[in-house]
Design an enzyme around this catalytic site. Sequence first.
Site, PDB file in Angstrom:
ATOM      1  CB  SER A 176      -0.889   0.011   1.244  1.00 43.58           C
ATOM      2  OG  SER A 176      -0.090   0.295   2.380  1.00 43.58           O
ATOM      3  CE  LYS A 177      -0.437   8.482  -0.234  1.00 41.07           C
ATOM      4  NZ  LYS A 177       0.865   8.867   0.278  1.00 41.07           N
TER       5      LYS A 177
END
Length: 511
Positions: free
Chosen positions: A261-262
């Site tokens: 994920s970011k």
Amino acid sequence: MERKVRVRFAPSPTGPLHIGGVRTALYNYLFARQHGGTMILRIEDTDSNRFVPGAEAYINESLRWLGIGIDEGVAEGGNYGPYKQSERRDIYRKYVKQLLDDGKAYIAFDTPEELEAKRGEIKNFQYDASTRMSMRNSLALPAEEVQRLIDAGTNYVVRFKIEPGRNVVVHDLIRGDVTINSSILDDKVLYKRADDLPTYHLANIVDDHLMEVSHVIRGEEWLPSAPLHVLLYEAFGWADTQPEFVHLPLLLKPDGKGKLSKRDGDRLGFPVFPLEWHDPKSGEISSGYRESGYLPHAVVNFLSLLGWNPGDDREIMSMDELIRDFSFAHCSKSGAKFDFEKAKWFNHEYLMATDDAALASLFKPILAEHVDASQFTDEYIAAAVGTVKNRINFVKDLWANAAFYFQAPVEYAAKDVKKRWKEDTPKLMGELITLLEGVADFSDAAATEATVMAWIKGNEYHMGNVMNAFRLTVVGECKGPHMFEITRLLGKEETIARIKRGVEVITLPAE
Ligand code: GLU
């Protein structure tokens, strides 16, 4: 007959393209090129609530930067357009009507509040064969009531009427046959009257059909939608031309637990987006591979191996090799761990393979931030970066490693002074200056080296101390490329001036 290969990358412009999406685009591209097929870029923007300005331009620029070529798309044109779903309303209406007329879909009037109430009332409520007759839809209501509601302009959606109890088989070129029972599926919304637009599922299927897509290559997160898609192809009577499915493995967090994920990028300090992204709403800036100093092909090569391998131990591969050797047979089913150190390694390898002149032009803007770059020739800059490129992972690291080629040291590393600057060092450096003054010029590095070595050995001086003190005066610290490569580039005058200045400025550290 073999079907003509036509693949599509179909992102939704809901934000910056994630690096996993780039990998999907790349695999589509490799497969298309390998088969002399067509690569389509289709913008899936039917969900107006999630539309983000700038996202489409970002997708285009990312693919362009990475050399992932598009044959048909919004910018490229083609015979199957428009390539943006929000411009295809008129096309979809007809297909919604077809499903309604054939009794494969129905109209539902339930408001969001009514659906919410049902969820409160029935545990694990799902809109399907077991519940649909208790809802407000065209199957449960009398025909006149349905007509009255439509005429009154009541909002409605069109839902897919899923027949329960059927085994649906998704044939996947990586995973083999994936079978699920249709009873677990809900009657998905296919069209929303309020937007006069279909949802992702309907638009996606209609477009893949109309665009004659042969292979749907996409991320594993879309596998749960695939049975529904199979049923839709069947409902339209298109089962014979249904594309092959290929669901690519997820990209996992560097520690292997869960989807990348970011936040992992923020936490561990690496980009998860190809280009820097400025969020138009929050103003937040997310780092990109391009701005972090990656070469596009290093990113392509790194991504190519996240979920695929060539079947041998090759790692560095050109785009042409990737196109030639890519295959679904060597794609993995399980997720691919995102190894950021490996990304740096690839970049290092590609920088090493970049010729010095090209590297120098990438470095020049950085150089100009520190000094007046016009005083140096292109040849000099190229030669300088050539001596340090084996020490760097990024172009931006060049300044820290090569600054001394462009400015004399302003200070001298304290720990090196402490270790290498002895009481007799100024005297030795004085002798070295005299010796070097006698060398005609420094262009022959080996000759200069031989002269200095002979002097050290003849006097039985301590090699390490003399050479490190010499380096300290010229570079400012006791590290860097080969000393006589440095003196060759700096030249006689500059080298001697630096030794002189070192002797003047460096003072013996206090005990
Ligand atoms: N619009 C979907 C996405 O954003 C496309 C999924 C597919 O390729 O079918 O990824």
